[in-house]
Design a protein around this motif. Structure first.
Motif, PDB file in Angstrom:
ATOM      1  N   GLY A 313       0.820  -1.208   0.000  1.00 37.28           N
ATOM      2  CA  GLY A 313       0.000   0.000   0.000  1.00 37.28           C
ATOM      3  C   GLY A 313       0.853   1.257   0.000  1.00 37.28           C
ATOM      4  O   GLY A 313       2.095   1.222   0.134  1.00 37.28           O
ATOM      5  N   TYR A 314       0.188   2.382  -0.118  1.00 32.72           N
ATOM      6  CA  TYR A 314       0.920   3.653  -0.177  1.00 32.72           C
ATOM      7  C   TYR A 314       1.385   4.099   1.202  1.00 32.72           C
ATOM      8  O   TYR A 314       2.399   4.794   1.321  1.00 32.72           O
ATOM      9  N   HIS A 336       2.301   1.825  -9.502  1.00 31.06           N
ATOM     10  CA  HIS A 336       1.630   0.521  -9.618  1.00 31.06           C
ATOM     11  C   HIS A 336       2.154  -0.256 -10.814  1.00 31.06           C
ATOM     12  O   HIS A 336       2.469  -1.462 -10.713  1.00 31.06           O
ATOM     13  N   THR A 341       3.719  -0.583  -5.930  1.00 32.61           N
ATOM     14  CA  THR A 341       2.550  -0.433  -5.058  1.00 32.61           C
ATOM     15  C   THR A 341       1.340  -1.116  -5.680  1.00 32.61           C
ATOM     16  O   THR A 341       1.347  -1.508  -6.863  1.00 32.61           O
TER      17      THR A 341
END
Length: 871
Positions: A313-314, A336, A341
């Protein structure tokens, strides 16, 4: 026969009568034509008079140059055919042309500033270079082309009529009329008329230009002030927010959920924080726990923000990088696609996360999210959130420690009970001492602290104990609040008293119970720290006090900053009485102030020596004044465009019979502190005037002046004009050869006395210079109110002008302001040729500095004058 003669005679008579009638009729026609011609000429003259009268009043009717130029065109068009008309301004300093007004049926208006050299050989160039009107007919134009005198610019016409705009003998522009039609031709009468009209245009145009320059200078200063105000308001809001967060962190009793909610509310006042969460990082389990969250797009808050193992996740990206992460949707998609991510939510627009770190330990992450294009986080938001995160990290850590403290509390209570019996005897003695203090009734009425008398008694007792017990050690801390006078002056004594009460209460909380805090007057506190195991204990107290007083206080809804300077003196066998030890702590305190404030210093013998040196220096200065040891050195002031010597600034120098040559920085601060500088100033003025009069008599340099500095308090004395007049009378120097310099500080206090003294000096003929202009308040108000002749531009703007672009604009603004107020300008501290050329380019008239000459002795200055006169 007789009948025939009579008939002939009648015929002759009739013919003569007819001729006489014809002659009379012809004369009547001629008179009628003359009358019509005179009436037409009178009408033309009346029209020209009306037009010229309107030109004279244009500067009053027009508010700016943009409306002025069309009015000039309309007025001239009423006198002659002026279908094609333009006005060009010529800047001789920058060698540029600007077409400020342009009406032409064939050509387009040239835009912006144009290099004058690019128009070499043009008709306009001929008018500017010759300073004469020019009427170009096709025949004259062809001759000039044939002789390569001119080049073609723009469309070729029939007649071209141009006249110069002259101001003080200099060409500042041209007015031009052009014809493309054979039916519209110009003659010498038109040329004379346009030339005469131009003379009327110049004055009005220059007045409007001066008004516009002044308005531009005022607008620039206003814009600058508004920017400063906005920046200050923003800074104050940030300071207030951080203070509020700091207050929250100190409230251990506050529920953690309430704490996070209040932090969220405070951040929301600085940044759009509608979607916000704080997640704590559990290192052992590699888990994120969402301690607080608000999100407008979450369908189920509890489900969406449940604890989770670290993934891609961020928030985890922030934890891995241990730095602030600011992302747009496209940047999130790039991460991504790079496999770094997870895929971002489709509705996310902007994302900002900062790590929560305390003493190098990673505690968690704080995140803002935006789902709307109108809210996009920027780097400034990132820096602000990162700064706030430090305070949040402290609060989280404090609450973790609070749990540990509560667990330790029970153990501590047990230890207290065990020690109670041992402390009973000490408590009894302390109660007896407290009763004794109560009976003396010697406490400060404002703070309730012991006063000076009680403190000295306790200190004497401690000194006596130290003499009896070798292992007994103690220290005295002498505190003086920094900037306390500012609080009293700005918020009033009520606020000052409130601040003293708060500080007294906090000082008692910082020290141990057996230590003594006293207030000995004003904003001065003293602390007696007894039973020291090491000096570090005293240093620790001083550091905690310093750190506490660095925090802001809120008084009457106003954020106030103060601070303290602390002097420390430790127990020593040489101390026999409390006053001596307290004096040494006081000396160390002043040493701390001199070294930058907001710190503490320990007394040593060198500080005592410094005090002794100051007293010795003061005594020597007094003797030097009596022995006339202060002499002026002279630094030339030159006119920048031709390097002509205009005068000198007289600077105080001390050739001591005891100390040798003493530099100004070594004696002027002491002289100012003791007010001896006033006597030095008068001594320098008298000797400088004597020297200038000597130069006038021997070298004939009657146009030179000498400029002398006066300490601000000189202008607070009502006898100043009489003192100056006496010096001029005794030396025989004319008042216009003397100038006095003062700083902005003198204009801010005792304004009426200062104004009276300045006006008296002006009436006497002495000119007044404002030194170091731009470094103080730089108020336009006092420039209008006080009779100032010259502004001296401070060296700080000049020396840094090549590093700071805004310094160049400030110099230009000061020069324009001075010009509009009919003041001269002098640039100080000119170190290089580039400095001198820049000042000259900005319009500064005079300058001084090491580039031209250093301050010189009277003999060296004499040689300098002779050399200048011979060149």
């Amino acid at each position: 026969m007789v009948i025939l003669k009579v008939a002939n005679q009648q015929a002759k008579t009739s013919k003569a009568a007819e001729q006489l009638i014809c002659a009379k009729e012809a004369r009547i026609v001629k008179l009628t034509e003359d009358v019509d011609f005179l009436e037409k000429k009178n009408a033309d003259l009346q029209a020209r008079y009306t037009a010229l009268f309107k030109l004279n009043h244009l500067s009053q009717e027009c508010l700016d140059l943009d409306s002025f130029y069309p009015q000039v065109h309309n007025t001239i068009a009423s006198l002659m055919t002026a279908k094609n008309f333009f006005i060009v301004l010529y800047d001789q300093t920058f060698d540029t042309l600007e077409f400020v007004y342009f009406i032409d049926e064939k050509d387009e208006k040239p835009s912006g500033l144009i290099d004058y050299q690019d128009y070499e050989g043009s008709f306009t160039n001929l008018v500017i270079e010759s300073k004469q009107p020019l009427l170009l007919t096709p025949e004259l134009e062809q001759k000039l082309f044939d002789n390569y005198k001119i080049k073609q610019f723009g469309s070729r016409g029939t007649d071209w009529l141009g006249v110069p705009l002259l101001h003080n003998g200099l060409v500042i522009g041209t007015i031009t009329i052009q014809s493309y039609d054979e039916k519209t031709r110009y003659n010498d009468s038109d040329l004379n008329l346009l030339t005469f009209a131009a003379q009327h245009v110049v004055g009005a145009m220059v007045r409007l230009q001066d008004q516009q320059r002044l308005q531009n200078a005022v607008n620039a200063r206003t814009k600058e002030l508004m920017a400063q105000i906005r920046e200050r308001e923003k800074s104050e809001l940030l300071q207030e927010s951080l203070y509020r967060i700091s207050e929250l962190t100190t409230d251990i009793e506050l529920d953690i959920g309430t704490f996070y909610s209040k932090v969220h509310n405070i951040i929301g006042q600085l940044i759009n924080a509608k979607n916000f969460f704080i997640a704590k990082y559990e290192h052992d389990s590699q888990t994120l726990h969402f301690s607080y969250y608000q999100d407008e797009h979450a369908s189920n808050l509890i489900k969406d923000f449940k604890p989770r193992k670290l993934s891609n996740g961020y928030s985890e990206l922030v934890l891995r990088r241990r730095e602030t992460v600011l992302l747009t949707y496209s940047e999130m998609m790039s991460l991504h696609l790079a496999g770094e991510t997870a895929k971002p939510q489709d509705d996310i627009h902007s994302w900002l996360g900062v790590p929560l770190i305390y003493s190098g330990q990673l505690l968690g992450v704080m995140v803002l999210q935006s789902y709307h294009y109108k809210t996009t986080y920027n780097q400034q938001d990132a820096e602000l959130l990162n700064f706030v995160s430090n305070h949040v990290s402290v609060a989280i850590k404090r609450r973790e420690l609070a749990d540990f403290e509560r667990r330790s509390h029970e153990l501590l209570e047990q230890q207290v009970k065990l020690r109670t019996l041992a402390l009973e005897d000490e408590i009894t003695q302390r109660k007896q001492a407290e009763k004794l203090l109560q009976h003396t009734a010697a406490h400060d009425s404002l703070t309730g602290l012991p006063n000076r008398t009680v403190f000295l008694d306790l200190l004497n007792h401690a000194i006596a104990c130290a003499k009896r017990k070798d292992d007994f050690s103690f220290a005295v801390l002498f505190l003086d609040l920094d900037r306390f006078k500012v609080v009293n002056d700005s918020l009033g004594h009520h606020a000052g008293d409130l601040l003293l009460k708060i500080i007294a209460r906090e000082l008692l909380a910082i020290v141990r119970d057996k230590d003594t805090v006293a207030r000995i007057g004003g904003d001065e506190f003293v602390i007696l720290i007894e039973d020291l195991r090491s000096n570090e204990e005293a240093f620790d107290v001083a550091q905690r006090i310093t750190k506490f007083l660095q925090q802001p206080f809120t008084l009457d809804n106003q954020l106030v900053y103060t601070g303290t300077s602390i002097g420390i003196s430790f127990s020593n066998k040489r101390y026999d009485d409390a006053n001596t030890m307290l004096r040494d702590a006081d000396t160390a305190m002043y040493h701390a102030k001199d070294n930058g404030r907001g710190r503490y210093e320990v007394f040593d013998d060198s500080m005592h020596q410094k005090v002794q040196n100051a007293l010795s220096l003061e005594a020597d200065i007094r003797e030097a004044i009596a022995w006339q040891e202060f002499i002026p050195h002279f630094q030339p002031i030159l006119q920048l465009d031709n390097r002509e010597l205009k005068g000198f600034e007289a600077l105080a120098r001390w050739q001591s019979t005891k100390r040798g040559f003493v530099y100004p920085n070594d004696f002027i601060p002491q002289a100012e502190e003791t007010d001896l500088i006033q006597e030095i100033d008068l001594q320098i003025i008298e000797k400088a005037c004597q020297q200038l009069k000597l130069w006038q008599d021997k070298l004939g340099c009657h146009d030179l002046y000498v400029s002398c500095n006066l300490f601000a308090k000189q202008f607070f004395r009502t006898s100043l004009p009489q003192d100056i007049a006496k010096v001029l009378k005794d030396t025989g120097l004319a008042p216009h050869n003397l100038r006095v310099e003062l700083t902005e500080r003198a204009l801010l206090e005792n304004a009426e006395i200062v104004l009276t003294n300045m006006q008296a000096l002006k009436d006497m003929g002495v000119k007044i210079l404002l030194d170091d202009f731009g470094t103080g308040y730089s108020s336009l108000g006092y420039l209008h109110r006080f009779p100032i002749d010259v502004l001296k531009i401070d060296r700080s703007f000049i020396s840094n002008v090549h590093e700071h672009d805004n310094n160049s604009a400030i110099i230009r603004t000061i020069v324009d302001l001075a010009n509009n107020l009919q003041m001269a300008t002098i640039g100080e501290g000119i170190e290089t040729l580039a400095d001198a050329e820049l000042l000259q380019q900005k319009g500064c008239i005079y300058g001084q500095g090491y580039y031209f000459a250093k301050p010189m002795s009277p003999d060296d200055a004499t040689d300098y004058i002779i050399e200048k006169m011979s060149n």
